[in-house]
Design a protein around this motif. Structure first.
Motif, PDB file in Angstrom:
ATOM      1  N   GLY A 193       0.850  -1.182   0.000  1.00  0.00           N
ATOM      2  CA  GLY A 193       0.000   0.000   0.000  1.00  0.00           C
ATOM      3  C   GLY A 193       0.882   1.226   0.000  1.00  0.00           C
ATOM      4  O   GLY A 193       0.804   2.071   0.893  1.00  0.00           O
ATOM      5  N   ASP A 238       0.529  -1.468  -4.693  1.00  0.00           N
ATOM      6  CA  ASP A 238      -0.663  -0.701  -4.371  1.00  0.00           C
ATOM      7  C   ASP A 238      -1.753  -1.102  -5.358  1.00  0.00           C
ATOM      8  O   ASP A 238      -1.465  -1.465  -6.503  1.00  0.00           O
ATOM      9  CB  ASP A 238      -0.399   0.806  -4.462  1.00  0.00           C
ATOM     10  CG  ASP A 238      -1.374   1.616  -3.602  1.00  0.00           C
ATOM     11  OD1 ASP A 238      -0.941   2.186  -2.591  1.00  0.00           O
ATOM     12  OD2 ASP A 238      -2.576   1.660  -3.952  1.00  0.00           O
ATOM     13  N   ALA A 254       3.068  -1.744   6.245  1.00  0.00           N
ATOM     14  CA  ALA A 254       1.733  -1.510   5.710  1.00  0.00           C
ATOM     15  C   ALA A 254       1.070  -0.383   6.483  1.00  0.00           C
ATOM     16  O   ALA A 254       0.636  -0.563   7.611  1.00  0.00           O
ATOM     17  CB  ALA A 254       0.885  -2.778   5.789  1.00  0.00           C
ATOM     18  N   ILE A 267      -1.970   1.316   6.147  1.00  0.00           N
ATOM     19  CA  ILE A 267      -3.228   1.291   5.402  1.00  0.00           C
ATOM     20  C   ILE A 267      -4.363   1.622   6.367  1.00  0.00           C
ATOM     21  O   ILE A 267      -4.412   2.709   6.908  1.00  0.00           O
ATOM     22  CB  ILE A 267      -3.444  -0.081   4.722  1.00  0.00           C
ATOM     23  CG1 ILE A 267      -2.134  -0.580   4.064  1.00  0.00           C
ATOM     24  CG2 ILE A 267      -4.513   0.012   3.650  1.00  0.00           C
ATOM     25  CD1 ILE A 267      -2.225  -1.926   3.416  1.00  0.00           C
ATOM     26  N   VAL A 320      -8.091  -3.323   6.499  1.00  0.00           N
ATOM     27  CA  VAL A 320      -7.303  -3.955   5.442  1.00  0.00           C
ATOM     28  C   VAL A 320      -6.165  -4.787   6.051  1.00  0.00           C
ATOM     29  O   VAL A 320      -5.844  -5.871   5.562  1.00  0.00           O
ATOM     30  CB  VAL A 320      -6.725  -2.900   4.477  1.00  0.00           C
ATOM     31  CG1 VAL A 320      -5.892  -3.565   3.385  1.00  0.00           C
ATOM     32  CG2 VAL A 320      -7.848  -2.083   3.854  1.00  0.00           C
TER      33      VAL A 320
END
Length: 325
Positions: A183, A205, A256, A258, A262
């Motif tokens: 991401g 991504d 990550a 995010i 997720v």
């Protein structure tokens, strides 16, 4: 493409009704500017880098809409005046002053840049927007040139800061650390990882615009193309893409930044990308989601080795347990 911008000065009380009426008329791109402070619930629900400071709320609101040549501006202004007159019988509608201007796609999409200025974080890391004057720096500073475009990641959000703190902890100074940026957004964490001493970065991504922004920002910061790769794909829902990433080799760090919703499913598929002693750095976790993320990590064979906080946000670092590696 040129757009005509029609702005109405009204009241915060009238914004919902007038917005509805404009939508019914067929205009697109309605924008509301007011001085109402965000509630704590609003802040938790939003995931943005920049939260400008507002002056005291005076009840005034500006509603702007952007129209193309399909809509007759004079007819639209007449319609707005008529609707405000009717609304004034049962609510305060303010001055009702209408102003007309012209803008284009670029101006409309980049107004947020007015709020983004150079700043320093983590003592020696300077985030330098490409369109601003250069901030005074020291010889040992790590300067990151950034233009996130429409991708997330300017460095000012607490979640990004938390990730940077943990990258500084876990990237070795011997130039042997590899990083998977899951991401990658604007590429800011990939850039900082490389500047902190990582020897290679692989960014993924699901958004093509983020992939483009990451590549452009890495190049802008002088990162050698042989040291990184940025690709579009979804390791959670696309098993073929996940296999492709796993075939590249395992990484010392997966980071990550995010959202908790997720990260929870991601924790079930990320382990094949990690070396046995590798660490999974997660952020984008609001405090009331902390336990849910930790439970998911534990259920997927990770042990929690570090948890840090900034404001209402949490970063959790995990490592695979020996019996599940």
């Amino acid at each position: 493409m040129k757009w005509t911008k029609v702005t109405v000065e009204t009241t915060t009380q009238a914004t919902d009704m007038l917005s509805y009426l404009l939508d019914e008329y067929g205009v697109e791109g309605i924008e509301i500017e007011d001085k109402i402070p965000l509630s704590e619930e609003d802040k938790k629900a939003m995931y943005i880098d920049i939260l400008p400071e507002l002056p005291p709320d005076d009840g005034v609101a500006l509603i702007s809409c952007y129209v193309d040549e399909k809509i007759n501006v004079k007819d639209l202004c007449r319609y707005i005046g008529e609707q405000l007159l009717e609304m004034s019988e049962y609510m305060s509608t303010g001055t009702g002053n209408i102003t007309i201007g012209e803008t284009d796609d670029k101006d409309w999409m980049n107004r947020w840049k007015d709020f983004f200025h150079p700043f320093r974080l983590e003592d020696n890391i300077v985030i330098q927007p490409t369109w601003t004057e250069v901030l005074d720096t020291n010889q040992d500073d790590i300067v990151v040139q950034i233009d996130p475009g429409t991708a997330f990641g300017t460095g000012s959000h607490e979640t990004t800061r938390l990730c940077i703190t943990n990258l500084k902890k876990y990237i070795k100074d011997d130039g042997t650390t590899s990083v998977l940026d899951a991401g990658c957004g604007s590429g800011i964490l990939s850039i900082i990882a490389m500047k902190l001493g990582a020897n290679r970065v692989y960014g993924i991504d699901i958004d093509e615009l983020a992939v483009t922004a990451s590549k452009e920002n890495l190049k802008l910061n002088g990162i050698d193309e042989k040291d990184y790769e940025i690709v579009k794909g979804d390791v959670i829902h696309d098993s073929d893409f996940a296999k492709r990433v796993a075939s590249i080799g395992q990484f010392d760090i997966v980071v990550a930044n995010i959202l908790a919703d997720v990260i929870i499913p991601l924790s079930g598929v990320i382990k094949p990308f990690l070396k046995p002693e590798g660490v999974f750095i997660t952020s984008g976790i609001i405090d009331d989601k902390e336990e849910a993320v930790k439970t998911a990590l534990l259920n997927n064979g990770f042990e929690i080795i570090d948890t840090i906080y900034l404001g209402e946000w949490v970063s959790i670092v995990a490592r695979g347990t020996e019996d599940c590696i």
